[in-house]
Design a protein around this motif. Structure first.
Motif, PDB file in Angstrom:
ATOM      1  N   PRO A  20       0.899  -1.008  -0.151  1.00 50.78           N
ATOM      2  CA  PRO A  20       0.236   0.082  -0.005  1.00 50.78           C
ATOM      3  C   PRO A  20       1.284   0.963  -0.200  1.00 50.78           C
ATOM      4  O   PRO A  20       2.046   1.247   0.598  1.00 50.78           O
ATOM      5  N   GLY A  21       0.458   2.312  -0.825  1.00 51.44           N
ATOM      6  CA  GLY A  21       1.636   3.443  -1.376  1.00 51.44           C
ATOM      7  C   GLY A  21       0.560   4.621  -0.685  1.00 51.44           C
ATOM      8  O   GLY A  21      -0.718   4.739  -1.573  1.00 51.44           O
ATOM      9  N   GLY A  22       1.061   5.602  -0.547  1.00 50.72           N
ATOM     10  CA  GLY A  22       0.748   7.136  -0.936  1.00 50.72           C
ATOM     11  C   GLY A  22       1.784   7.937  -0.744  1.00 50.72           C
ATOM     12  O   GLY A  22       2.460   8.063  -1.440  1.00 50.72           O
ATOM     13  N   TRP A  23       0.742   9.003  -1.344  1.00 51.24           N
ATOM     14  CA  TRP A  23       1.560  10.622  -1.772  1.00 51.24           C
ATOM     15  C   TRP A  23       0.921  11.758  -1.004  1.00 51.24           C
ATOM     16  O   TRP A  23      -0.311  11.428  -0.178  1.00 51.24           O
ATOM     17  N   GLY A  24       1.729  12.705  -0.872  1.00 51.39           N
ATOM     18  CA  GLY A  24       1.453  13.786  -0.392  1.00 51.39           C
ATOM     19  C   GLY A  24       1.993  15.028  -0.865  1.00 51.39           C
ATOM     20  O   GLY A  24       3.459  15.119  -1.843  1.00 51.39           O
ATOM     21  N   GLU A  35      -3.630  21.658   0.439  1.00 52.90           N
ATOM     22  CA  GLU A  35      -2.613  20.007   0.435  1.00 52.90           C
ATOM     23  C   GLU A  35      -3.749  19.313  -0.289  1.00 52.90           C
ATOM     24  O   GLU A  35      -4.738  19.319   0.037  1.00 52.90           O
ATOM     25  N   ILE A  36      -3.279  18.061  -0.693  1.00 57.08           N
ATOM     26  CA  ILE A  36      -3.864  16.439  -1.843  1.00 57.08           C
ATOM     27  C   ILE A  36      -2.957  15.591  -1.393  1.00 57.08           C
ATOM     28  O   ILE A  36      -1.843  15.715  -1.115  1.00 57.08           O
ATOM     29  N   SER A  37      -3.727  14.700  -0.813  1.00 58.05           N
ATOM     30  CA  SER A  37      -3.254  13.206  -1.404  1.00 58.05           C
ATOM     31  C   SER A  37      -3.740  12.056  -1.700  1.00 58.05           C
ATOM     32  O   SER A  37      -5.103  12.537  -2.279  1.00 58.05           O
ATOM     33  N   GLY A  38      -3.054  11.035  -2.205  1.00 58.04           N
ATOM     34  CA  GLY A  38      -4.177  10.191  -2.235  1.00 58.04           C
ATOM     35  C   GLY A  38      -3.276   8.490  -2.469  1.00 58.04           C
ATOM     36  O   GLY A  38      -2.132   9.089  -2.419  1.00 58.04           O
ATOM     37  N   VAL A 134       4.559  16.206   4.156  1.00 59.16           N
ATOM     38  CA  VAL A 134       3.498  16.524   2.465  1.00 59.16           C
ATOM     39  C   VAL A 134       4.079  14.897   2.976  1.00 59.16           C
ATOM     40  O   VAL A 134       3.377  14.013   2.617  1.00 59.16           O
ATOM     41  N   ASP A 135       5.027  14.505   3.913  1.00 54.80           N
ATOM     42  CA  ASP A 135       5.515  12.521   4.298  1.00 54.80           C
ATOM     43  C   ASP A 135       4.250  12.317   5.757  1.00 54.80           C
ATOM     44  O   ASP A 135       3.942  11.407   4.886  1.00 54.80           O
ATOM     45  N   LEU A 136       3.969  13.208   6.097  1.00 55.22           N
ATOM     46  CA  LEU A 136       2.283  12.646   7.072  1.00 55.22           C
ATOM     47  C   LEU A 136       1.604  13.060   6.041  1.00 55.22           C
ATOM     48  O   LEU A 136       1.048  12.092   6.231  1.00 55.22           O
ATOM     49  N   LEU A 137       0.898  13.434   5.182  1.00 53.22           N
ATOM     50  CA  LEU A 137       0.194  13.258   4.532  1.00 53.22           C
ATOM     51  C   LEU A 137       0.235  12.081   3.220  1.00 53.22           C
ATOM     52  O   LEU A 137      -0.651  11.712   2.637  1.00 53.22           O
ATOM     53  N   ALA A 138       1.302  11.870   3.069  1.00 54.31           N
ATOM     54  CA  ALA A 138       1.382  10.217   2.100  1.00 54.31           C
ATOM     55  C   ALA A 138       1.553   9.186   3.374  1.00 54.31           C
ATOM     56  O   ALA A 138       0.819   8.145   2.700  1.00 54.31           O
ATOM     57  N   ARG A 139       1.212   9.409   4.799  1.00 52.11           N
ATOM     58  CA  ARG A 139       1.727   8.058   5.778  1.00 52.11           C
ATOM     59  C   ARG A 139       0.025   7.523   5.770  1.00 52.11           C
ATOM     60  O   ARG A 139      -0.218   6.677   5.819  1.00 52.11           O
ATOM     61  N   GLU A 140      -0.720   9.266   6.090  1.00 51.13           N
ATOM     62  CA  GLU A 140      -2.249   9.028   5.940  1.00 51.13           C
ATOM     63  C   GLU A 140      -2.967   8.652   5.019  1.00 51.13           C
ATOM     64  O   GLU A 140      -3.615   7.903   5.032  1.00 51.13           O
ATOM     65  N   ALA A 141      -2.293   9.263   4.422  1.00 49.80           N
ATOM     66  CA  ALA A 141      -3.436   8.787   2.386  1.00 49.80           C
ATOM     67  C   ALA A 141      -2.512   6.398   2.759  1.00 49.80           C
ATOM     68  O   ALA A 141      -3.311   6.408   2.856  1.00 49.80           O
ATOM     69  N   ILE A 142      -1.853   5.913   2.901  1.00 52.15           N
ATOM     70  CA  ILE A 142      -1.515   5.166   3.679  1.00 52.15           C
ATOM     71  C   ILE A 142      -2.828   4.107   4.142  1.00 52.15           C
ATOM     72  O   ILE A 142      -3.880   3.373   3.554  1.00 52.15           O
ATOM     73  N   SER A 143      -3.029   4.932   5.492  1.00 51.95           N
ATOM     74  CA  SER A 143      -4.007   4.431   6.209  1.00 51.95           C
ATOM     75  C   SER A 143      -5.283   4.144   5.644  1.00 51.95           C
ATOM     76  O   SER A 143      -6.064   3.620   5.739  1.00 51.95           O
TER      77      SER A 143
END
Length: 153
Positions: A20-24, A35-38, A134-143
């Motif tokens: 599972p991956g995410g980006w921020g 701020e955007i993420s997915g 943006v690292d936090l946004l990416a990790r939240e997107a993984i969740s």
């Protein structure tokens, strides 16, 4: 009319590689911040790093001067050094192998051509405020992806 100056900070993350991956992304222009993420359920870290920058550039509604900041040498070097050779060689590496993530590289190249971009690299997890965000946004997107939201947060 002069084009807007935009600061774009992007990061990607993966839990397992692949996994599972995410980006921020954090965009800043004329005092405004967006701020955007997915994310994706099954992907790689490099795909998420590229996807973050693609999403950030895709959010821009007109050509801009963009300062892209990433902690990914892969993204920065790909866009400032390697892509010219890849395009000349039909998206093959110097050893003749197909370029990994060709679909994303082609899309990033297409979007980058619409803007005047300067590329900046920062060391990840080194206290850079926007990179940490943006690292936090990416990790939240993984969740969020793990909970069943295919587009992330």
């Amino acid at each position: 009319m002069e084009s807007d100056e935009v600061e774009l900070f992007a990061d990607g993350a993966c839990s397992g590689n692949p996994g599972p991956g995410g980006w921020g992304v954090l965009l800043r222009c004329r005092g405004h911040v967006r701020e955007i993420s997915g994310g994706e359920f099954q992907t790689t870290n490099n795909r998420m790093e590229l996807s973050g920058v693609i999403a950030g550039l895709s959010a821009l509604k007109k050509p801009c001067r963009v300062m892209v900041t990433t902690d990914s040498q892969y993204v920065k070097n790909g866009m400032t050094t390697w892509i010219r050779s890849w395009k000349k060689n039909g998206f093959r590496t110097s050893s003749g192998q197909p370029v990994k993530n060709e679909d994303l590289w082609r899309e990033l190249d297409r979007l980058a051509a619409l803007h005047e971009i300067t590329w900046h690299w920062v060391r990840g997890h080194d206290g850079h405020p926007e990179n940490e965000r943006v690292d936090l946004l990416a990790r939240e997107a993984i969740s969020s992806v793990r909970k069943g939201n295919s587009q992330g947060a």
